[in-house]
Scaffold this motif. Sequence first.
Motif, PDB file in Angstrom:
ATOM      1  N   SER A 155       0.812  -1.209   0.000  1.00  0.00           N
ATOM      2  CA  SER A 155       0.000   0.000   0.000  1.00  0.00           C
ATOM      3  C   SER A 155       0.852   1.268   0.000  1.00  0.00           C
ATOM      4  CB  SER A 155      -0.926   0.003   1.222  1.00  0.00           C
ATOM      5  OG  SER A 155      -0.185  -0.035   2.429  1.00  0.00           O
ATOM      6  N   ASP A 156       2.038   1.229   0.615  1.00  0.00           N
ATOM      7  CA  ASP A 156       2.868   2.428   0.690  1.00  0.00           C
ATOM      8  C   ASP A 156       3.270   2.924  -0.691  1.00  0.00           C
ATOM      9  OD1 ASP A 156       2.622   1.854   3.327  1.00  0.00           O
ATOM     10  OD2 ASP A 156       4.754   1.981   3.814  1.00  0.00           O
ATOM     11  N   LEU A 157       3.349   2.012  -1.663  1.00  0.00           N
ATOM     12  CA  LEU A 157       3.670   2.385  -3.040  1.00  0.00           C
ATOM     13  C   LEU A 157       2.458   2.187  -3.947  1.00  0.00           C
ATOM     14  CD1 LEU A 157       7.275   0.926  -3.412  1.00  0.00           C
ATOM     15  CD2 LEU A 157       6.593   3.266  -2.912  1.00  0.00           C
ATOM     16  N   THR A 158       1.279   2.182  -3.331  1.00  0.00           N
ATOM     17  CA  THR A 158       0.001   2.037  -4.040  1.00  0.00           C
ATOM     18  C   THR A 158      -0.022   0.803  -4.941  1.00  0.00           C
ATOM     19  OG1 THR A 158       0.679   3.549  -5.804  1.00  0.00           O
ATOM     20  CG2 THR A 158      -0.489   4.502  -3.943  1.00  0.00           C
ATOM     21  N   PHE A 159       0.450  -0.320  -4.380  1.00  0.00           N
ATOM     22  CA  PHE A 159       0.346  -1.634  -5.006  1.00  0.00           C
ATOM     23  C   PHE A 159       0.937  -1.668  -6.418  1.00  0.00           C
ATOM     24  CE2 PHE A 159      -3.043  -1.378  -1.777  1.00  0.00           C
ATOM     25  CZ  PHE A 159      -2.609  -2.404  -0.948  1.00  0.00           C
ATOM     26  N   TRP A 160       0.079  -1.777  -7.457  1.00  0.00           N
ATOM     27  CA  TRP A 160       0.564  -1.988  -8.826  1.00  0.00           C
ATOM     28  C   TRP A 160       0.932  -0.690  -9.544  1.00  0.00           C
ATOM     29  CZ3 TRP A 160       1.783  -6.743 -10.270  1.00  0.00           C
ATOM     30  CH2 TRP A 160       1.153  -7.834  -9.653  1.00  0.00           C
ATOM     31  N   ASN A 161       0.580   0.438  -9.002  1.00  0.00           N
ATOM     32  CA  ASN A 161       0.742   1.703  -9.733  1.00  0.00           C
ATOM     33  C   ASN A 161       2.160   1.986 -10.244  1.00  0.00           C
ATOM     34  OD1 ASN A 161      -1.919   2.309  -9.638  1.00  0.00           O
ATOM     35  ND2 ASN A 161      -1.803   3.830  -8.019  1.00  0.00           N
ATOM     36  N   PRO A 162       3.223   1.643  -9.495  1.00  0.00           N
ATOM     37  CA  PRO A 162       4.567   1.967 -10.008  1.00  0.00           C
ATOM     38  C   PRO A 162       4.951   1.190 -11.269  1.00  0.00           C
ATOM     39  CG  PRO A 162       4.622   1.563  -7.642  1.00  0.00           C
ATOM     40  CD  PRO A 162       3.286   1.106  -8.126  1.00  0.00           C
ATOM     41  N   TYR A 163       4.186   0.153 -11.623  1.00  0.00           N
ATOM     42  CA  TYR A 163       4.605  -0.722 -12.717  1.00  0.00           C
ATOM     43  C   TYR A 163       3.893  -0.429 -14.032  1.00  0.00           C
ATOM     44  CZ  TYR A 163       6.676  -2.746  -8.654  1.00  0.00           C
ATOM     45  OH  TYR A 163       7.399  -2.894  -7.499  1.00  0.00           O
ATOM     46  N   GLN A 164       3.229   0.712 -14.081  1.00  0.00           N
ATOM     47  CA  GLN A 164       2.708   1.271 -15.334  1.00  0.00           C
ATOM     48  C   GLN A 164       1.936   0.260 -16.176  1.00  0.00           C
ATOM     49  OE1 GLN A 164       6.630   2.766 -16.602  1.00  0.00           O
ATOM     50  NE2 GLN A 164       5.892   4.834 -16.224  1.00  0.00           N
ATOM     51  N   ALA A 165       0.831  -0.189 -15.603  1.00  0.00           N
ATOM     52  CA  ALA A 165       0.010  -1.186 -16.290  1.00  0.00           C
ATOM     53  C   ALA A 165      -0.576  -0.667 -17.592  1.00  0.00           C
ATOM     54  CB  ALA A 165      -1.111  -1.665 -15.370  1.00  0.00           C
ATOM     55  N   ASP A 166      -0.563   0.638 -17.795  1.00  0.00           N
ATOM     56  CA  ASP A 166      -1.056   1.172 -19.066  1.00  0.00           C
ATOM     57  C   ASP A 166      -0.169   0.744 -20.239  1.00  0.00           C
ATOM     58  OD1 ASP A 166       1.080   2.694 -18.216  1.00  0.00           O
ATOM     59  OD2 ASP A 166       0.133   4.645 -18.607  1.00  0.00           O
ATOM     60  N   GLN A 167       1.041   0.255 -19.932  1.00  0.00           N
ATOM     61  CA  GLN A 167       1.954  -0.218 -20.984  1.00  0.00           C
ATOM     62  C   GLN A 167       2.038  -1.731 -21.075  1.00  0.00           C
ATOM     63  OE1 GLN A 167       5.738   2.028 -21.212  1.00  0.00           O
ATOM     64  NE2 GLN A 167       4.902   3.374 -19.645  1.00  0.00           N
ATOM     65  N   TRP A 168       1.223  -2.435 -20.307  1.00  0.00           N
ATOM     66  CA  TRP A 168       1.182  -3.895 -20.419  1.00  0.00           C
ATOM     67  C   TRP A 168       0.376  -4.281 -21.668  1.00  0.00           C
ATOM     68  CZ3 TRP A 168      -0.340  -5.640 -14.742  1.00  0.00           C
ATOM     69  CH2 TRP A 168       0.659  -5.194 -13.863  1.00  0.00           C
ATOM     70  N   PHE A 169       0.656  -5.468 -22.197  1.00  0.00           N
ATOM     71  CA  PHE A 169      -0.121  -5.963 -23.331  1.00  0.00           C
ATOM     72  C   PHE A 169      -0.109  -7.485 -23.332  1.00  0.00           C
ATOM     73  CE2 PHE A 169       4.254  -5.580 -24.760  1.00  0.00           C
ATOM     74  CZ  PHE A 169       4.474  -6.754 -25.476  1.00  0.00           C
ATOM     75  N   PHE A 170      -1.035  -8.070 -24.050  1.00  0.00           N
ATOM     76  CA  PHE A 170      -1.124  -9.526 -24.168  1.00  0.00           C
ATOM     77  C   PHE A 170      -0.441  -9.971 -25.458  1.00  0.00           C
ATOM     78  CE2 PHE A 170      -4.763  -8.788 -21.325  1.00  0.00           C
ATOM     79  CZ  PHE A 170      -4.487  -9.739 -20.343  1.00  0.00           C
ATOM     80  N   SER A 171       0.400 -11.005 -25.333  1.00  0.00           N
ATOM     81  CA  SER A 171       0.999 -11.588 -26.531  1.00  0.00           C
ATOM     82  C   SER A 171      -0.034 -12.472 -27.221  1.00  0.00           C
ATOM     83  CB  SER A 171       2.238 -12.412 -26.165  1.00  0.00           C
ATOM     84  OG  SER A 171       1.889 -13.459 -25.268  1.00  0.00           O
ATOM     85  N   GLU A 172       0.132 -12.702 -28.502  1.00  0.00           N
ATOM     86  CA  GLU A 172      -0.830 -13.521 -29.240  1.00  0.00           C
ATOM     87  C   GLU A 172      -0.649 -14.998 -28.883  1.00  0.00           C
ATOM     88  OE1 GLU A 172      -1.135 -10.623 -33.172  1.00  0.00           O
ATOM     89  OE2 GLU A 172      -0.353 -12.669 -33.367  1.00  0.00           O
TER      90      GLU A 172
END
Length: 498
Positions: free
Chosen positions: A481-498
């Motif tokens: 929670s101190d680093l707001t869980f997943w927020n530092p890992y920029q999930a907006d740039q994640w994607f699914f491989s085919e």
Amino acid sequence: FLFWCEDMLLNEKLATAGTRKTWSPGGEMMKVEKVDNYTVKFEFAVPYLPVINTLARDWNFVLYAPKHYLQQYHIKYNPKADELAKEEGFDNWWTCFKFHSPDLVPQRTDPGLPVLTPWMLEKIDSLGNRYYVRNPYYWKVDTAGNQLPYIDGQNKILVSNVEVRIMKTIAGEFSFVGANTSMTNYTLYKEGEEKGGYHTMLWTHTTAADMSFAFNYTHKDPVLKEIFNDLRFRQAMSLAINRNEINETLYYGKAVPRQATVAANTSFYEDWMGKYYIEYDLERANELLDEMGLDKRGKDGYRLRPDGETLAITMAVAANFGEARDQTIELIAEYWQKAGVKAAVKPEGRSLYVKRGKANELDVGFWIFGAATEIAMFKSPLRFRPNFGHGLFAGLDWQTWYETDGEEGEEPPEIVQDLFVLCDEWQTTVPGTEEYIRLGKEILTINLENLFACATVGEMPWLVVIKDNLRNTPREGIFGSDLTFWNPYQADQWFFSE
């Protein structure tokens, strides 16, 4: 920014006295001024560097809110706001406003609320599952000019049954899992990796200690209140806990038995702090309880209170913290019973637990000891003054006394009053200076010597599961929670491989 300050923060219907106190360092409410269309100025009576950490914390809205949308629910801007509230099923305009504003509730509840995040809430189903879709007005593009986020949506699925959650994880039904995982399932998850199409990792966790507890120092029962406020009782209850057994049994020996204090890498931390009253010494625990006058026992073997009643503690627990945490609380109950204190675990829904805590109805509060990294403590030292952090609800009336400048609540002991003053002074210092180190160390010392909150183990790795086909994701990291869980890992740039 002005709407958030003038119409939300300063409105007594929408913000608590405690929240306003937070923004009144030096005893004077901050001033917010519009410089031009793109610049806002915050002015404080004293230096207040924690505001920088607050601005950096990417959760909901902090210091700003969408006036163009929320003003329809505010009586200042809409004289018929009460009528609108009743149409939506609320008693008054301010409860309706709180529903629509994420700054005033733990999670967004209004799909129509404008947001700056990659995904926006689309709907909440009857089971509480949340469905998010791409925000078409999200403000980021990648280096090639492609609009972010890459992924069209996210679903937040609630699974209340622990066993079902474990099986769904092993079956590969979740794209990523981090909250409420448990080291007790590490080997199970590892064994299912190939079939489930995921990889299991152990990250560093931000919590200085995992499961913590604090007694209700302003309890409505005067007998329990007197017992809980006796330092010898808190010392005994800490000594009665076998932390080494908890570590070996539930954490594979990968955690560290430690007390409720800051992370070991804090600049003013000293080695004795994490070790204070953590040894398992049932004999000494019994001696302390006897010294208090709790030496008489009933026919069932449990100690008797001064009024002749059985010394019984109800351990209300917000259910489903994670397997290791839930089992830790069960073990604590067993340890305390060995010391002659009748302890019964009572799991209940999180909302009910919080409601009862705020109503001052708990005997002892149990919660994760987060917000204890140095950066989180400086932003808000909520773990180190009453009520000693969200979820513990210890000394609630003391907190009210502080937040209302003594007009309400219960005047706390002098040492607790000192804590309030020290925390306020500390937040006006510059990190790294002699004064910052001195005050920080004094705050921790008072907390530990009085054992206002106690903990079991900490510094353990954290179990994280991510699907193999979810790419651009981290393979190591820090989680909590101190680093707001997943927020530092920029999930907006994640994607699914085919």
